[in-house]
Design a protein around this motif. Structure first.
Motif, mmCIF file in Angstrom:
data_model
loop_
_atom_site.group_PDB
_atom_site.id
_atom_site.type_symbol
_atom_site.label_atom_id
_atom_site.label_comp_id
_atom_site.label_asym_id
_atom_site.label_seq_id
_atom_site.Cartn_x
_atom_site.Cartn_y
_atom_site.Cartn_z
ATOM 1 N N GLU A 20 0.819 -1.208 0.000
ATOM 2 C CA GLU A 20 0.000 0.000 0.000
ATOM 3 C C GLU A 20 0.855 1.260 0.000
ATOM 4 O O GLU A 20 0.565 2.249 0.673
ATOM 5 N N THR A 21 1.944 1.221 -0.732
ATOM 6 C CA THR A 21 2.833 2.366 -0.875
ATOM 7 C C THR A 21 3.561 2.257 -2.198
ATOM 8 O O THR A 21 3.671 1.162 -2.761
ATOM 9 N N ASN A 22 4.053 3.349 -2.669
ATOM 10 C CA ASN A 22 4.793 3.355 -3.917
ATOM 11 C C ASN A 22 6.276 3.194 -3.605
ATOM 12 O O ASN A 22 6.820 3.960 -2.819
ATOM 13 N N ILE A 23 6.906 2.192 -4.185
ATOM 14 C CA ILE A 23 8.343 2.004 -4.009
ATOM 15 C C ILE A 23 9.000 1.991 -5.389
ATOM 16 O O ILE A 23 8.358 1.645 -6.371
ATOM 17 N N PRO A 24 10.261 2.376 -5.449
ATOM 18 C CA PRO A 24 10.954 2.348 -6.747
ATOM 19 C C PRO A 24 11.074 0.926 -7.284
ATOM 20 O O PRO A 24 11.056 -0.045 -6.516
ATOM 21 N N LYS A 25 11.213 0.822 -8.577
ATOM 22 C CA LYS A 25 11.372 -0.484 -9.208
ATOM 23 C C LYS A 25 12.756 -1.070 -8.933
ATOM 24 O O LYS A 25 12.935 -2.277 -8.884
ATOM 25 N N GLY A 26 13.763 -0.212 -8.726
ATOM 26 C CA GLY A 26 15.122 -0.660 -8.478
ATOM 27 C C GLY A 26 15.266 -1.272 -7.095
ATOM 28 O O GLY A 26 14.875 -0.672 -6.092
ATOM 29 N N ALA A 27 15.836 -2.468 -7.038
ATOM 30 C CA ALA A 27 15.978 -3.181 -5.767
ATOM 31 C C ALA A 27 16.933 -2.480 -4.805
ATOM 32 O O ALA A 27 16.791 -2.603 -3.588
ATOM 33 N N PHE A 28 17.895 -1.716 -5.321
ATOM 34 C CA PHE A 28 18.887 -1.070 -4.467
ATOM 35 C C PHE A 28 18.691 0.448 -4.378
ATOM 36 O O PHE A 28 19.594 1.165 -3.983
ATOM 37 N N LYS A 29 17.505 0.915 -4.692
ATOM 38 C CA LYS A 29 17.181 2.337 -4.544
ATOM 39 C C LYS A 29 16.934 2.634 -3.063
ATOM 40 O O LYS A 29 16.529 1.767 -2.291
ATOM 41 N N GLY A 30 17.157 3.876 -2.665
ATOM 42 C CA GLY A 30 17.049 4.270 -1.266
ATOM 43 C C GLY A 30 15.726 3.924 -0.605
ATOM 44 O O GLY A 30 15.697 3.344 0.483
ATOM 45 N N ALA A 31 14.618 4.264 -1.244
ATOM 46 C CA ALA A 31 13.305 3.993 -0.646
ATOM 47 C C ALA A 31 13.051 2.491 -0.526
ATOM 48 O O ALA A 31 12.437 2.034 0.441
ATOM 49 N N THR A 32 13.539 1.727 -1.493
ATOM 50 C CA THR A 32 13.376 0.270 -1.433
ATOM 51 C C THR A 32 14.181 -0.288 -0.266
ATOM 52 O O THR A 32 13.676 -1.101 0.523
ATOM 53 N N LEU A 33 15.420 0.154 -0.131
ATOM 54 C CA LEU A 33 16.263 -0.309 0.972
ATOM 55 C C LEU A 33 15.674 0.094 2.318
ATOM 56 O O LEU A 33 15.699 -0.694 3.273
ATOM 57 N N ASP A 34 15.132 1.307 2.402
ATOM 58 C CA ASP A 34 14.484 1.747 3.644
ATOM 59 C C ASP A 34 13.341 0.807 4.014
ATOM 60 O O ASP A 34 13.212 0.385 5.164
ATOM 61 N N MET A 35 12.502 0.505 3.038
ATOM 62 C CA MET A 35 11.356 -0.368 3.282
ATOM 63 C C MET A 35 11.813 -1.744 3.742
ATOM 64 O O MET A 35 11.293 -2.301 4.701
ATOM 65 N N LEU A 36 12.831 -2.281 3.090
ATOM 66 C CA LEU A 36 13.329 -3.612 3.450
ATOM 67 C C LEU A 36 14.026 -3.590 4.806
ATOM 68 O O LEU A 36 13.849 -4.492 5.623
ATOM 69 N N PHE A 37 14.836 -2.555 5.040
ATOM 70 C CA PHE A 37 15.628 -2.476 6.266
ATOM 71 C C PHE A 37 14.742 -2.250 7.480
ATOM 72 O O PHE A 37 14.948 -2.840 8.533
ATOM 73 N N GLN A 38 13.746 -1.397 7.340
ATOM 74 C CA GLN A 38 12.868 -1.092 8.461
ATOM 75 C C GLN A 38 11.758 -2.118 8.620
ATOM 76 O O GLN A 38 11.183 -2.241 9.691
ATOM 77 N N GLY A 39 11.452 -2.830 7.557
ATOM 78 C CA GLY A 39 10.446 -3.880 7.629
ATOM 79 C C GLY A 39 9.027 -3.367 7.735
ATOM 80 O O GLY A 39 8.123 -4.120 8.056
ATOM 81 N N ASP A 40 8.823 -2.070 7.484
ATOM 82 C CA ASP A 40 7.478 -1.512 7.585
ATOM 83 C C ASP A 40 6.541 -2.174 6.583
ATOM 84 O O ASP A 40 6.792 -2.162 5.390
ATOM 85 N N GLY A 41 5.490 -2.752 7.085
ATOM 86 C CA GLY A 41 4.465 -3.297 6.220
ATOM 87 C C GLY A 41 4.723 -4.685 5.680
ATOM 88 O O GLY A 41 3.921 -5.190 4.902
ATOM 89 N N LEU A 42 5.823 -5.323 6.069
ATOM 90 C CA LEU A 42 6.093 -6.654 5.516
ATOM 91 C C LEU A 42 5.010 -7.664 5.882
ATOM 92 O O LEU A 42 4.807 -8.632 5.158
ATOM 93 N N GLU A 43 4.305 -7.412 6.977
ATOM 94 C CA GLU A 43 3.221 -8.332 7.355
ATOM 95 C C GLU A 43 2.081 -8.292 6.350
ATOM 96 O O GLU A 43 1.252 -9.202 6.314
ATOM 97 N N LYS A 44 2.041 -7.277 5.494
ATOM 98 C CA LYS A 44 0.992 -7.157 4.473
ATOM 99 C C LYS A 44 1.265 -8.053 3.265
ATOM 100 O O LYS A 44 0.387 -8.275 2.450
ATOM 101 N N LEU A 45 2.488 -8.541 3.138
ATOM 102 C CA LEU A 45 2.859 -9.348 1.981
ATOM 103 C C LEU A 45 2.351 -10.769 2.108
ATOM 104 O O LEU A 45 2.269 -11.310 3.217
ATOM 105 N N ASP A 46 2.059 -11.392 0.960
ATOM 106 C CA ASP A 46 1.702 -12.801 0.995
ATOM 107 C C ASP A 46 2.938 -13.594 1.439
ATOM 108 O O ASP A 46 4.062 -13.108 1.388
#
Length: 151
Positions: A20-46
């Protein structure tokens, strides 16, 4: 441009929708890394997606640097992963298939081929320097690494 700039998230739109958020398509982009590192919202994933995202996070974002994930370690670890796949004898197409299966990320085969070719050229230069320097052990080590990339 580094190879990690050309690593993309498979099913990017689906992942953004689940989070439920827009993330960059690049796996190593800053916003993507932030999302992965902080784990925000991972419980929403299948479950399958969450498992792959967590594998990616554990394998590439796990380091003790103060600037993590912006310390360069994730990119270096991913490059090491690509080189290990090549050392196993995989070609560019197979490397893309494995990275997609392992982590839901992909690259274009031509970009992987270009990365490997640049690696061989860099090793050729280092090999020449080691030979001129008379560093026989280093020369042999570099020559072996080059052979693994060339096959």
């Amino acid at each position: 441009m580094a190879i990690t700039d050309k690593i993309y998230i498979k099913n990017h739109r689906q992942l953004s929708s689940q989070l439920e958020t827009n993330i960059p398509k690049g796996a190593f982009k800053g916003a993507t890394l932030d999302m992965l590192f902080q784990g925000d919202g991972l419980e929403k994933l299948d479950d399958a997606t969450r498992d792959r995202v967590l594998d990616f996070t554990q394998d590439f974002l796990d380091c003790g640097c103060d600037n993590n994930p912006y310390c360069g370690c994730p990119e270096r670890k991913f490059i090491r992963y690509l080189l290990e796949l090549r050392a196993q004898g995989l070609g560019p197409d197979a490397i893309v298939d494995v990275m997609t299966d392992d982590y839901m990320v992909y690259a274009y085969s031509g970009d992987v081929l270009s990365f490997l070719d640049n690696g061989v050229r860099t090793l050729e230069a280092a090999e020449g320097l080691a030979r001129v320097d008379g560093a026989d052990e280093k020369y042999d080590e570099i020559r072996q690494a080059k052979r693994e990339l060339e096959r």
